[in-house]
Design an enzyme around this catalytic site. Structure first.
Site, PDB file in Angstrom:
ATOM      1  N   GLY B 103       0.759  -1.236   0.076  1.00 20.23           N
ATOM      2  CA  GLY B 103       0.112   0.015  -0.028  1.00 20.23           C
ATOM      3  C   GLY B 103       0.791   1.269   0.093  1.00 20.23           C
ATOM      4  O   GLY B 103       1.980   1.080  -0.036  1.00 20.23           O
ATOM      5  N   CYS B 104       0.307   2.356   0.159  1.00 16.60           N
ATOM      6  CA  CYS B 104       0.914   3.732   0.291  1.00 16.60           C
ATOM      7  C   CYS B 104       1.762   3.866   1.455  1.00 16.60           C
ATOM      8  O   CYS B 104       1.267   4.707   2.325  1.00 16.60           O
ATOM      9  CB  CYS B 104      -0.060   4.809   0.179  1.00 16.60           C
ATOM     10  SG  CYS B 104      -0.787   4.488  -1.638  1.00 16.60           S
ATOM     11  N   VAL B 105       2.831   3.332   1.558  1.00 16.39           N
ATOM     12  CA  VAL B 105       3.555   3.371   3.102  1.00 16.39           C
ATOM     13  C   VAL B 105       4.720   4.399   3.079  1.00 16.39           C
ATOM     14  O   VAL B 105       5.136   4.541   2.036  1.00 16.39           O
ATOM     15  CB  VAL B 105       4.136   2.020   3.508  1.00 16.39           C
ATOM     16  CG1 VAL B 105       3.169   1.127   4.109  1.00 16.39           C
ATOM     17  CG2 VAL B 105       4.607   1.266   2.358  1.00 16.39           C
TER      18      VAL B 105
END
Lengths: 386, 105
Positions: B103-105
């Site tokens: 994901g958008c980490v």
């Protein structure tokens, strides 16, 4: 290159560790005239495209020259900005929320010298290093994303199309000849990092093919329930498949339900979907975030797909330019693109721009889609059934 | 994919040092990773977090949310960072052999 330690000790990573100090406080970097007149500004004027003057109640003036920035820049380019700031502005500069750079000086003679200096600087290829503009009712910088430079989920590039579009719209960056400011933004996938969903013109990378499922590694590298719940349309379900005589856990994609958003790939590296021919750009228009006159608006899809055509994206730039020119000719003063399209009606927008309307633009996502259809007999006959 | 040899075992890992297969996990893996995660000595606290992450992953197929990790182990996020300086994702999940966070980490 030989290793050069910064003093960090990998054997004792927590020793001498500084943390949670936050950013530097903004007022450490304010030019003296800004610091002195903070909160005491009287009025401002746009002297010419790219050049502003703010007058304080004390009578102090600050002249601002706004220059286009490519956003993605080298340290040498930043050093050149610093050299300019040292030479003209007492070492001060700032960046805007659309990634332009602003140089500020406190009198007119200094401003003129700075302007001349900025205009004289070009890259070896001929592009302006610091084009002056981006103020008032024109087209300022394009808010954009990573694209093929750094991201793993893009359906298009960012820096490339932005350069192509800005080259085509350059005259509107250096002038203020539109009915109202026109914001263009680009996002390279449907994550829509940035501002495409609320810009006058939004460009967003889209896929047109479902993900490829790498059954051999999926269960090892993905948390399957996350991939299942990542799908806005419930197209993914967990399943088992046989691979070289072995049963493995994996997922199945119902291709009739998949709209290629790529969310599942974000969550699961075993579901890649980028495709050279399939991928392209959707064009949206009519969004804004200000509250001026009309409430903020989302941008709406008007062109479902234009192909990726690196390195100059000619179909994209032509379509954008056409929308800009038709808006410029038809809208009233102060009317943002969305205000104009809503006043004349979307059927007229399509007729005037000559953009072929396709069924792809008709909302079909859940209950709210219904509210985007026309529940009224009010419409205009147009020549536009193509 | 790189292969790591340690204490007579071999582990296939990705470029961030996460195990490619949960089944490859063994206590030696924790011993191998701990140094690169800034952990000197493995304590009961470390083990408790690793055990819970593994149980939860086996049962649910996902890593727990941070709030669940805190609630079940009783460790506040601050204490989890004291145990695993890189945090629950990069530190604890890696040591527990869970897949790399996405994901958008």
């Amino acid at each position: 290159m030989a290793f050069i330690s910064s003093g960090y000790n990998p054997d004792k990573p927590m020793e001498d560790r500084i943390t949670d100090i936050g950013p530097r406080k903004f007022d450490e970097f304010l030019p003296p005239v800004i610091k002195k007149n903070f909160g005491e500004w009287d009025y401002h004027e746009i002297l010419e495209p790219g050049i502003l003057v703010h007058v304080a109640k004390s009578g102090d003036k600050v002249y601002t020259i706004r220059c286009g920035g490519a956003r993605l820049m080298t340290t040498s380019h930043i050093r050149e900005m610093l050299e300019i700031a040292d030479k003209h502005c007492g070492g001060h500069l700032r960046f805007t929320t659309r990634n332009n750079v602003e140089f500020m000086v406190d009198d007119e003679a200094k401003m003129k010298a700075l302007k001349e200096d900025l205009a004289s600087r070009k890259f070896a290829g001929g592009s302006n290093k610091f084009p002056i503009g981006g103020t008032g009712a024109g087209i300022t910088n394009i808010v954009h994303t990573q694209g093929w430079v750094h991201c793993h989920t893009p359906a298009t590039d960012a820096s490339g199309p932005v350069k192509a579009v800005m080259d085509d719209c350059y005259e509107h960056f250096t002038s203020m000849d539109l009915p109202a400011p026109l914001r263009i933004s680009l996002a390279c996938c449907l994550n829509m990092c940035g501002a495409v969903h609320a810009s006058d013109i939004g460009l967003v990378g889209i896929h047109r093919k479902p993900p490829i499922i790498d059954h051999s590694v999926l269960d090892n590298v993905c948390e399957i329930p996350l991939a299942v719940s990542a799908c806005p349309l419930g197209a993914i379900k967990p399943t088992k498949t046989e691979l070289q005589g072995e049963k493995v856990n994996t997922v199945a994609v119902n291709e009739n339900r998949c709209m290629y958003c790529g969310n599942c790939y974000t969550m699961c590296p075993a579901l890649p979907l980028a495709d050279k021919e399939g991928d392209g750009i959707a064009i949206m228009v009519g969004g804004k975030i200000s509250n001026r006159i009309s409430e903020p608006k989302f941008s709406k899809v008007v062109v479902a797909y234009v192909p990726n055509e690196p390195p100059r994206w000619p179909t994209l730039t032509k379509t954008v330019k056409n929308i800009v020119e038709v808006y410029s000719k038809n809208a009233r003063k102060y009317e943002r693109l969305g205000d104009w399209a809503e006043r004349i009606g979307w059927e007229k927008f399509f007729e005037l721009t000559g953009i072929p309307f396709t069924h792809h633009c008709i909302d079909d996502f859940r209950d709210p889609a219904y509210y985007t259809w026309r529940q009224s007999t009010q419409f205009k006959f147009t020549s536009h059934v193509k | 994919m790189a292969t790591v040899e340690y204490a007579g075992k071999s582990f296939e890992v990705d470029e961030d040092g996460f195990l490619q297969r949960f089944e490859d996990w063994c206590p030696e893996w924790v011993d191998y990773v701990k140094e690169s995660e800034g952990i000197k000595e493995l304590t009961e606290g470390h083990q408790k977090v690793i055990d819970f992450l593994q149980d939860y992953y086996k049962k649910n197929g996902i890593a727990p949310m941070v709030r669940i990790l805190s609630k079940v182990t009783g460790y506040k996020l601050k204490q989890i960072y004291e145990l695993f300086p890189s945090g629950p994702g990069k530190g604890a999940c890696k040591m527990a052999g869970l897949p790399k966070p996405t994901g958008c980490v």
